[in-house]
Design a protein around this motif. Sequence first.
Motif, mmCIF file in Angstrom:
data_model
loop_
_atom_site.group_PDB
_atom_site.id
_atom_site.type_symbol
_atom_site.label_atom_id
_atom_site.label_comp_id
_atom_site.label_asym_id
_atom_site.label_seq_id
_atom_site.Cartn_x
_atom_site.Cartn_y
_atom_site.Cartn_z
ATOM 1 N N THR A 182 0.847 -1.189 0.000
ATOM 2 C CA THR A 182 0.000 0.000 0.000
ATOM 3 C C THR A 182 0.878 1.232 0.000
ATOM 4 O OG1 THR A 182 -1.748 -1.098 1.234
ATOM 5 C CG2 THR A 182 -1.763 1.288 1.279
ATOM 6 N N MET A 183 0.561 2.117 -0.892
ATOM 7 C CA MET A 183 1.289 3.378 -0.946
ATOM 8 C C MET A 183 0.328 4.457 -0.459
ATOM 9 S SD MET A 183 3.182 4.756 -4.292
ATOM 10 C CE MET A 183 1.979 5.615 -5.285
ATOM 11 N N ARG A 184 0.873 5.412 0.272
ATOM 12 C CA ARG A 184 0.017 6.488 0.759
ATOM 13 C C ARG A 184 0.623 7.822 0.383
ATOM 14 N NH1 ARG A 184 -0.798 5.558 7.190
ATOM 15 N NH2 ARG A 184 -2.981 5.062 7.177
ATOM 16 N N PHE A 185 -0.151 8.651 -0.263
ATOM 17 C CA PHE A 185 0.244 10.064 -0.339
ATOM 18 C C PHE A 185 -0.189 10.664 0.999
ATOM 19 C CE2 PHE A 185 -0.531 10.550 -5.257
ATOM 20 C CZ PHE A 185 0.577 9.761 -5.497
ATOM 21 N N LEU A 186 0.726 11.309 1.693
ATOM 22 C CA LEU A 186 0.358 11.927 2.972
ATOM 23 C C LEU A 186 0.620 13.419 2.943
ATOM 24 C CD1 LEU A 186 1.729 9.433 5.685
ATOM 25 C CD2 LEU A 186 -0.626 9.731 4.925
ATOM 26 N N THR A 213 8.962 -0.862 5.126
ATOM 27 C CA THR A 213 8.401 0.394 4.632
ATOM 28 C C THR A 213 9.495 1.197 3.950
ATOM 29 O OG1 THR A 213 6.897 0.444 6.532
ATOM 30 C CG2 THR A 213 7.126 2.483 5.300
ATOM 31 N N LEU A 214 9.162 1.774 2.795
ATOM 32 C CA LEU A 214 10.099 2.656 2.090
ATOM 33 C C LEU A 214 9.448 4.022 1.998
ATOM 34 C CD1 LEU A 214 10.763 -0.322 0.967
ATOM 35 C CD2 LEU A 214 11.883 0.890 -0.853
ATOM 36 N N VAL A 244 13.837 6.411 3.305
ATOM 37 C CA VAL A 244 13.967 5.920 4.667
ATOM 38 C C VAL A 244 13.400 4.506 4.631
ATOM 39 C CG1 VAL A 244 13.305 6.240 7.075
ATOM 40 C CG2 VAL A 244 13.570 8.238 5.577
ATOM 41 N N VAL A 245 14.212 3.541 5.025
ATOM 42 C CA VAL A 245 13.758 2.151 5.040
ATOM 43 C C VAL A 245 13.602 1.737 6.495
ATOM 44 C CG1 VAL A 245 14.317 -0.223 4.382
ATOM 45 C CG2 VAL A 245 15.081 1.673 2.939
ATOM 46 N N ASN A 246 12.469 1.137 6.823
ATOM 47 C CA ASN A 246 12.351 0.582 8.172
ATOM 48 C C ASN A 246 11.591 -0.736 8.160
ATOM 49 O OD1 ASN A 246 9.979 2.618 7.928
ATOM 50 N ND2 ASN A 246 9.395 1.384 9.688
ATOM 51 N N LEU A 247 11.978 -1.593 9.075
ATOM 52 C CA LEU A 247 11.326 -2.898 9.179
ATOM 53 C C LEU A 247 10.021 -2.737 9.945
ATOM 54 C CD1 LEU A 247 14.377 -5.122 10.221
ATOM 55 C CD2 LEU A 247 13.528 -4.617 7.906
ATOM 56 N N PHE A 280 4.195 0.763 1.987
ATOM 57 C CA PHE A 280 4.186 -0.328 2.968
ATOM 58 C C PHE A 280 4.136 -1.656 2.230
ATOM 59 C CE2 PHE A 280 1.964 3.313 4.796
ATOM 60 C CZ PHE A 280 2.682 3.499 5.956
ATOM 61 N N PHE A 281 5.185 -2.416 2.342
ATOM 62 C CA PHE A 281 5.238 -3.701 1.671
ATOM 63 C C PHE A 281 4.792 -4.782 2.650
ATOM 64 C CE2 PHE A 281 7.023 -7.538 0.027
ATOM 65 C CZ PHE A 281 6.941 -7.394 -1.349
ATOM 66 N N SER A 282 3.622 -5.366 2.370
ATOM 67 C CA SER A 282 3.120 -6.409 3.279
ATOM 68 C C SER A 282 3.606 -7.780 2.847
ATOM 69 C CB SER A 282 1.589 -6.403 3.302
ATOM 70 O OG SER A 282 1.114 -5.174 3.761
#
Length: 347
Positions: A182-186, A213-214, A244-247, A280-282
């Motif tokens: 899921t990609m979000r424009f915020l 998450t990227l 920014v990459v986070n688990l 968000f890569f699920s």
Amino acid sequence: MSTPSAPPILDFSPIYGEDGEAKTRLVEEVRKCCHYNGFFQITGHHVPLELQRRVMNCSKRFFDLPLEEKLKIDKNLNSFNRGYELLRSQMLEVGTGPELKEGLYIGEEIPEDHPYFLQKKLNSGPNQWPQAVPDTEEFQKTTMEYYRAVFELAKDVLAVLALTLGVESSYFDPLTAGAVATMRFLHYPAQPKDEDEILNRGIGAHTDFGCVTLLLQDEVDGLQVLDAPTGEWLDVKPVPGAYVVNLGNLFMRMANDKYKSNTHRVINKSGKERYSIPFFFSGNPDYLCECLPNCRESGEDAKYPAITVQDMVTASYKESYGRAEKYKKEMETKKMDELPAVAAVGA
Ligand code: OGA
Ligand code: NI
């Protein structure tokens, strides 16, 4: 990494090159970050800066629309989590107010005859495109071009994560094949300077639900990562073109908690509007998340039973949105008809 340190900026290009030593060093750096707090930034990837600029421009064009236009694609009008999310819809941190951000949820284009739609898989359905946005055709084209580019980058990141675990770079192929992301424009409105910082969050302290998450940020800062040992909040500086990459929690669970899904938040104190695009890569909804190789000391058991991507992420969503709903109901019963004031943006 004993003193608190903000996520390092790693050059990802060795992954695409022939220099074996440089690649080994990068994998080692990434492994350290995974153990420390699961956050790092990457440059030297294959998503063109020019595409990033075009997609940020799409995002701004969308949020500039009048509210009534955005509400035509309210994500509450469908059950598959696509479309517009109004300010103050989500609440991730107990003890704060609903969040000062609005968003547009986008994913793979899943038509209504697709097996994922028919089987009601995670966030699977047709995208909800705004009709009034200037140049709708370019808007959709750029958005999906960007989605696919970041999807490819997420696969590259997972290949590196596999290497950090001492397994083949193809280890996560069954997770990435048919993956849901899921990609979000915020858009974070500018928070007035004197607003209550305890109550007002762009995003309250939280961890991400999925695997990885990227995040693309614009030039306005506001993202902070918690340094758990000291309780200090570390700024994640915007770096042009970097991710920014986070688990996320799912990856931490699979890694038997050896790799971290760390708490982070956004407070937009800049006085400016802030835009970001998390991806968000699920993973494949049916992928069974089990304890990964080399994540157990000898004799140690897996801490968690196996769970599918679908079940894990669905449960997390329910929890956070439930909290915002409960808060709003409580506010109503207290007859407080107005939530704390927010800066008027584009109004
Ligand atoms: C998120 C998130 C950070 C940002 O959406 O989960 O942490 O900078 N976003 O928008
Ligand atoms: Ni997050």
